[in-house]
Design a protein around this motif. Structure first.
Motif, PDB file in Angstrom:
ATOM      1  N   ASN A  80       0.851  -1.179  -0.073  1.00 46.09           N
ATOM      2  CA  ASN A  80      -0.028  -0.055   0.013  1.00 46.09           C
ATOM      3  C   ASN A  80       0.767   1.113  -0.028  1.00 46.09           C
ATOM      4  O   ASN A  80       0.761   2.155  -0.940  1.00 46.09           O
ATOM      5  CB  ASN A  80      -0.906  -0.243   1.279  1.00 46.09           C
ATOM      6  CG  ASN A  80      -1.971   0.965   1.128  1.00 46.09           C
ATOM      7  OD1 ASN A  80      -1.901   2.108   0.438  1.00 46.09           O
ATOM      8  ND2 ASN A  80      -2.948   0.985   2.064  1.00 46.09           N
ATOM      9  N   ALA A 150     -12.022   0.797   0.781  1.00 42.86           N
ATOM     10  CA  ALA A 150     -11.714  -0.783   1.416  1.00 42.86           C
ATOM     11  C   ALA A 150     -13.124  -1.742   0.912  1.00 42.86           C
ATOM     12  O   ALA A 150     -14.222  -1.047   1.210  1.00 42.86           O
ATOM     13  CB  ALA A 150     -11.519  -0.831   2.743  1.00 42.86           C
ATOM     14  N   ASP A 182      -8.718  -1.538  -1.724  1.00 43.26           N
ATOM     15  CA  ASP A 182      -8.251  -2.483  -1.039  1.00 43.26           C
ATOM     16  C   ASP A 182      -9.173  -3.704  -0.790  1.00 43.26           C
ATOM     17  O   ASP A 182     -10.488  -3.277  -0.157  1.00 43.26           O
ATOM     18  CB  ASP A 182      -7.923  -1.796   0.398  1.00 43.26           C
ATOM     19  CG  ASP A 182      -7.565  -2.577   1.404  1.00 43.26           C
ATOM     20  OD1 ASP A 182      -7.525  -4.024   1.546  1.00 43.26           O
ATOM     21  OD2 ASP A 182      -7.104  -2.176   2.523  1.00 43.26           O
ATOM     22  N   PHE A 215      -6.222  -3.998  -4.224  1.00 44.90           N
ATOM     23  CA  PHE A 215      -5.292  -4.965  -3.155  1.00 44.90           C
ATOM     24  C   PHE A 215      -6.038  -5.979  -2.979  1.00 44.90           C
ATOM     25  O   PHE A 215      -7.376  -6.229  -2.881  1.00 44.90           O
ATOM     26  CB  PHE A 215      -5.121  -4.224  -1.947  1.00 44.90           C
ATOM     27  CG  PHE A 215      -4.175  -3.003  -1.962  1.00 44.90           C
ATOM     28  CD1 PHE A 215      -2.902  -3.501  -1.726  1.00 44.90           C
ATOM     29  CD2 PHE A 215      -4.219  -1.847  -2.573  1.00 44.90           C
ATOM     30  CE1 PHE A 215      -1.824  -2.275  -1.456  1.00 44.90           C
ATOM     31  CE2 PHE A 215      -3.259  -1.106  -2.698  1.00 44.90           C
ATOM     32  CZ  PHE A 215      -2.065  -1.208  -2.180  1.00 44.90           C
TER      33      PHE A 215
END
Length: 253
Positions: A80, A150, A182, A215
């Motif tokens: 990250n 996220a 993410d 991610f």
């Protein structure tokens, strides 16, 4: 403590069943040279293929991943920060929907500007909230380099629906800024509501894929590793012992 003990028990049981996968066993000690010497910085080819297969499987086969775009990295947090170092300079900013668990500004010098989300609509990330946060930064002469989300959310545990993801991709394309998604809990969701990856969304619409970064975490019954996937360039992945990770992944592919 009980969770850690459970993990240790499971790992020990697995190693007993797969002694060749560990350099700590008589059956696997001959692999020590492959761990001790310099390796391809991208990681073992077989390992990268196993990771790519698992990522596709965790997304229900809706997308595929190129193993040649997988590179080893020092974990999700390190990856990250690496992406932040690559995309922004100290003093630049990323928009972050609230509430958030992101904290990647200490070493990078990147500012995190909250996108105010409301519990009244289950913390939905709206276009109005994104525009308001972006305009505040512009008024303060802050250079916004991207939006970091996220999905599934940490700390809420909610997942973003298809319309919201499409709206986010449209927003960053319009502003010509980056989107960092993410998805470290992608393999830890229930069937309803289903998880949708941004890597699936970009297959459905026209967008600049160089602006999209994703991610992901591999999750079984325990946390065994993390990786970051830059959709148009690379995937970074961490595993304590790559050879053991390869053997474990092969059982899941």
């Amino acid at each position: 403590m009980y969770v850690f003990q459970l993990c240790f028990d499971l790992i020990q049981k697995w190693i007993r069943r797969n002694p060749k996968a560990s350099i700590c066993t008589a059956e696997g000690v001959h692999e020590f040279k492959n761990i001790a010497i310099f390796q391809d910085y991208h990681g073992f080819k077989e390992f990268r293929q196993a990771v790519a297969n698992f990522m596709g499987k965790a997304r229900g086969g809706s997308v595929t991943f190129d193993p040649d775009r997988i590179v080893m990295s020092g974990g999700a947090t390190g990856a990250n920060e690496t992406v932040m170092f690559c995309l922004a300079n100290s003093g630049d900013a990323f928009l972050v929907p609230s509430p958030s668990a992101f904290d990647c500004g200490w070493r990078t010098g990147v500012q995190l500007i909250p996108v105010n989300c409301d519990s009244k609509n289950n913390f939905l990330i709206t276009k109005a909230a994104l525009e308001a946060a972006y305009e505040r930064a512009q008024q303060d002469n802050i250079n916004v380099k991207g939006l970091i989300i996220a999905n599934p959310s940490n700390p809420l545990g909610t997942v973003l629906d298809r319309d919201t993801l499409r709206s986010l991709v449209s927003f960053i394309n319009k502003k010509k800024i980056h989107l960092v998604s993410d998805e470290i809990y992608a393999a830890s969701v229930f069937s309803t509501p289903s998880f949708i990856s941004v890597s699936e969304i970009i297959e459905e619409m026209e967008c600049d894929r160089d602006l999209i970064h994703n991610f992901t975490q591999l999750a079984f019954c325990m946390k065994v590793g993390r990786l970051v996937h830059k959709i148009t360039n690379r995937i970074n992945y961490l595993w304590p012992q790559e050879q053991e990770g390869l053997e474990h992944l092969q059982q899941w592919n």
